[in-house]
Scaffold this active site. Structure first.
Site, PDB file in Angstrom:
ATOM      1  N   GLY A  72       0.825  -1.199   0.000  1.00 31.22           N
ATOM      2  CA  GLY A  72       0.000   0.000   0.000  1.00 31.22           C
ATOM      3  C   GLY A  72       0.859   1.249   0.000  1.00 31.22           C
ATOM      4  O   GLY A  72       1.923   1.283   0.622  1.00 31.22           O
ATOM      5  N   GLY A 146      -5.913  -8.255  -6.074  1.00 29.48           N
ATOM      6  CA  GLY A 146      -4.659  -7.962  -6.743  1.00 29.48           C
ATOM      7  C   GLY A 146      -3.699  -9.113  -6.521  1.00 29.48           C
ATOM      8  O   GLY A 146      -4.102 -10.269  -6.370  1.00 29.48           O
ATOM      9  N   ILE A 148      -1.863  -9.834  -3.911  1.00 28.51           N
ATOM     10  CA  ILE A 148      -2.020 -10.483  -2.611  1.00 28.51           C
ATOM     11  C   ILE A 148      -3.296 -11.317  -2.573  1.00 28.51           C
ATOM     12  O   ILE A 148      -3.308 -12.453  -2.077  1.00 28.51           O
ATOM     13  CB  ILE A 148      -1.989  -9.439  -1.483  1.00 28.51           C
ATOM     14  CG1 ILE A 148      -0.577  -8.858  -1.346  1.00 28.51           C
ATOM     15  CG2 ILE A 148      -2.446 -10.045  -0.153  1.00 28.51           C
ATOM     16  CD1 ILE A 148      -0.450  -7.738  -0.339  1.00 28.51           C
ATOM     17  N   ARG A 169     -11.901  -3.664  -7.778  1.00 23.42           N
ATOM     18  CA  ARG A 169     -12.503  -2.381  -8.159  1.00 23.42           C
ATOM     19  C   ARG A 169     -13.303  -2.509  -9.453  1.00 23.42           C
ATOM     20  O   ARG A 169     -14.377  -1.941  -9.592  1.00 23.42           O
ATOM     21  CB  ARG A 169     -11.412  -1.324  -8.305  1.00 23.42           C
ATOM     22  CG  ARG A 169     -11.936   0.063  -8.662  1.00 23.42           C
ATOM     23  CD  ARG A 169     -10.804   1.068  -8.677  1.00 23.42           C
ATOM     24  NE  ARG A 169      -9.763   0.692  -9.631  1.00 23.42           N
ATOM     25  CZ  ARG A 169      -8.658   1.393  -9.836  1.00 23.42           C
ATOM     26  NH1 ARG A 169      -8.443   2.482  -9.112  1.00 23.42           N
ATOM     27  NH2 ARG A 169      -7.756   1.005 -10.715  1.00 23.42           N
ATOM     28  N   ARG A 172     -13.085  -8.497 -14.147  1.00 25.54           N
ATOM     29  CA  ARG A 172     -12.166  -9.005 -15.167  1.00 25.54           C
ATOM     30  C   ARG A 172     -12.106 -10.524 -15.040  1.00 25.54           C
ATOM     31  O   ARG A 172     -12.680 -11.106 -14.118  1.00 25.54           O
ATOM     32  CB  ARG A 172     -10.761  -8.408 -14.989  1.00 25.54           C
ATOM     33  CG  ARG A 172     -10.071  -8.792 -13.694  1.00 25.54           C
ATOM     34  CD  ARG A 172      -8.693  -8.156 -13.590  1.00 25.54           C
ATOM     35  NE  ARG A 172      -7.942  -8.643 -12.455  1.00 25.54           N
ATOM     36  CZ  ARG A 172      -8.043  -8.190 -11.217  1.00 25.54           C
ATOM     37  NH1 ARG A 172      -8.901  -7.199 -10.949  1.00 25.54           N
ATOM     38  NH2 ARG A 172      -7.304  -8.686 -10.244  1.00 25.54           N
ATOM     39  N   ARG A 228      -5.928  -2.741   5.255  1.00 24.16           N
ATOM     40  CA  ARG A 228      -5.611  -1.572   6.068  1.00 24.16           C
ATOM     41  C   ARG A 228      -6.748  -1.370   7.057  1.00 24.16           C
ATOM     42  O   ARG A 228      -7.923  -1.613   6.737  1.00 24.16           O
ATOM     43  CB  ARG A 228      -5.429  -0.311   5.214  1.00 24.16           C
ATOM     44  CG  ARG A 228      -4.135  -0.269   4.417  1.00 24.16           C
ATOM     45  CD  ARG A 228      -2.929  -0.072   5.330  1.00 24.16           C
ATOM     46  NE  ARG A 228      -1.701   0.155   4.593  1.00 24.16           N
ATOM     47  CZ  ARG A 228      -0.847  -0.798   4.236  1.00 24.16           C
ATOM     48  NH1 ARG A 228      -1.140  -2.067   4.520  1.00 24.16           N
ATOM     49  NH2 ARG A 228       0.268  -0.505   3.602  1.00 24.16           N
ATOM     50  N   ASP A 251      -5.374  -8.235  11.275  1.00 23.17           N
ATOM     51  CA  ASP A 251      -3.953  -7.901  11.336  1.00 23.17           C
ATOM     52  C   ASP A 251      -3.749  -6.403  11.339  1.00 23.17           C
ATOM     53  O   ASP A 251      -2.663  -5.925  11.662  1.00 23.17           O
ATOM     54  CB  ASP A 251      -3.205  -8.520  10.157  1.00 23.17           C
ATOM     55  CG  ASP A 251      -1.703  -8.281  10.242  1.00 23.17           C
ATOM     56  OD1 ASP A 251      -1.133  -8.555  11.319  1.00 23.17           O
ATOM     57  OD2 ASP A 251      -1.104  -7.830   9.251  1.00 23.17           O
ATOM     58  N   HIS A 275      -0.252  -6.105  12.866  1.00 23.52           N
ATOM     59  CA  HIS A 275       0.195  -5.692  11.531  1.00 23.52           C
ATOM     60  C   HIS A 275       1.515  -6.372  11.167  1.00 23.52           C
ATOM     61  O   HIS A 275       2.535  -5.722  10.925  1.00 23.52           O
ATOM     62  CB  HIS A 275       0.328  -4.178  11.446  1.00 23.52           C
ATOM     63  CG  HIS A 275       0.260  -3.670  10.025  1.00 23.52           C
ATOM     64  ND1 HIS A 275      -0.148  -2.396   9.721  1.00 23.52           N
ATOM     65  CD2 HIS A 275       0.542  -4.259   8.822  1.00 23.52           C
ATOM     66  CE1 HIS A 275      -0.096  -2.214   8.403  1.00 23.52           C
ATOM     67  NE2 HIS A 275       0.315  -3.341   7.844  1.00 23.52           N
ATOM     68  N   GLY A 277       1.671  -8.845   8.655  1.00 22.20           N
ATOM     69  CA  GLY A 277       1.547  -9.556   7.396  1.00 22.20           C
ATOM     70  C   GLY A 277       2.822  -9.546   6.570  1.00 22.20           C
ATOM     71  O   GLY A 277       3.136 -10.525   5.892  1.00 22.20           O
TER      72      GLY A 277
END
Length: 316
Positions: A72, A146, A148, A169, A172, A228, A251, A275, A277
């Site tokens: 990110g 994505g 991940i 988003r 596809r 996040r 996380d 956090h 990961g």
């Protein structure tokens, strides 16, 4: 032409950094390693607060590449006004997929199988048997498909799931099946036993998991967040956890770090990791490879990898 490269990993730990650049080590310390105005490439310190990461930006008047070591880039985008126009901002795609996907699977299995309860029982020297939910035969929804998200599905593949749904988003095709747009979430949430969040934090995804989102999740469902913290409305989540209707494995949290006394620490049905990961033994080798490749591309004036945006561009 400026040639300083600020690295948060000591230059001696790299094997094949390209010639022609001056490498300086800065991992967020109070003293800068050189004049920020001479910095051509800024590799952003990892696991530092946002105010540390952005502190030199206003003085980096000649920077020509900013490379994060995180997937990110929301911390840097929040300070985009400090960066001169025409600077590519690149993320660390390829660095964190393996370790973050591992943690997503770990949190999912630990929550379903009741591992936190076993640990507490062990501390009391108490034997607690009984049936627990399995991951097998469950329906999983991955929100944010994505690199991940795809890595998470790769690790879910052997677990005999009933179904995996993928949302991003925009819709596809993918190697494992269709990826549906975010607009399909209202139809997908009621069918999911486990909802895994791996989406970047953007204006679109901030507060995405609000009261309405949570209300559409089925009774007994598990929410796993390796994205996040601000993707989730903490107050709304607390409301669902307090009733026992949902469980969660987090996380990331909002606020973060989670302060002592915050109700998330004690609410039933939640597993919290701090956090973690990305920071594993897998991080450094992949980070060094990415930085080395990007610097070679920079020196040779070749297209950079992982460009998220170029500052001042109307195409962003």
């Amino acid at each position: 032409m400026t040639s300083d490269v600020w690295l948060p990993i000591p230059p001696a730990e790299f094997q094949e950094l390209p010639q022609g650049l001056d490498y300086l080590f800065w991992d967020g310390g109070q003293e800068f390693p050189g004049d920020p105005a001479d910095c051509a490439v800024y590799v952003v310190p990892y696991m530092k607060r946002q105010q540390v990461k952005v502190r030199p930006l206003a003085e980096m008047r000649n920077v020509r590449l900013i490379q994060t070591l995180t997937a990110g880039v929301d911390d840097m985008i929040a300070a985009i006004g400090l960066i001169a126009p025409g600077v590519p901002l690149c993320n660390a795609r390829g660095v964190h997929e393996a370790s973050t996907a591992e943690l997503a699977l770990t949190l999912t299995l630990a929550s379903l199988r009741g591992i936190p309860g076993f640990v507490r029982a062990q501390q009391r020297e108490h034997w607690e048997g009984g049936f627990r939910p399995a991951l097998a035969d469950k329906s999983v929804l991955i929100v944010g498909y994505g690199a991940i998200g795809a890595a998470i599905e790769d690790r879910l593949a052997p677990f005999e799931l009933a179904r995996v749904a993928r949302v991003a988003r925009s819709g596809r095709a993918s190697a494992r099946g269709p990826v549906l747009p975010l607009t399909e979430l209202p139809n997908l949430l009621p069918e999911a036993d486990v909802v895994i969040l791996s989406t970047p934090l953007t204006d679109t995804t901030r507060g995405l998991v609000d009261a309405e989102f949570l209300a559409r999740m089925k009774d007994g469902a598990l929410l796993v967040n390796v994205a996040r913290g601000p993707v989730v409305d903490t107050k709304a989540l607390l409301g669902e956890l307090e009733t026992g209707r949902l469980t969660a494995a987090l996380d990331v949290t909002d606020p973060e770090p989670l302060p002592a006394g915050h109700p998330l620490w004690q609410v039933p049905g939640v597993l919290i990791s701090p956090h973690v990961g990305g920071p594993t033994s897998a991080f450094l080798p992949r980070a060094r490879r990415l930085v080395t490749e990007q610097l070679k591309r920079f020196v040779n004036q070749e297209p950079l990898r992982n460009v998220i945006l170029t500052t001042g561009s109307t195409d962003n």
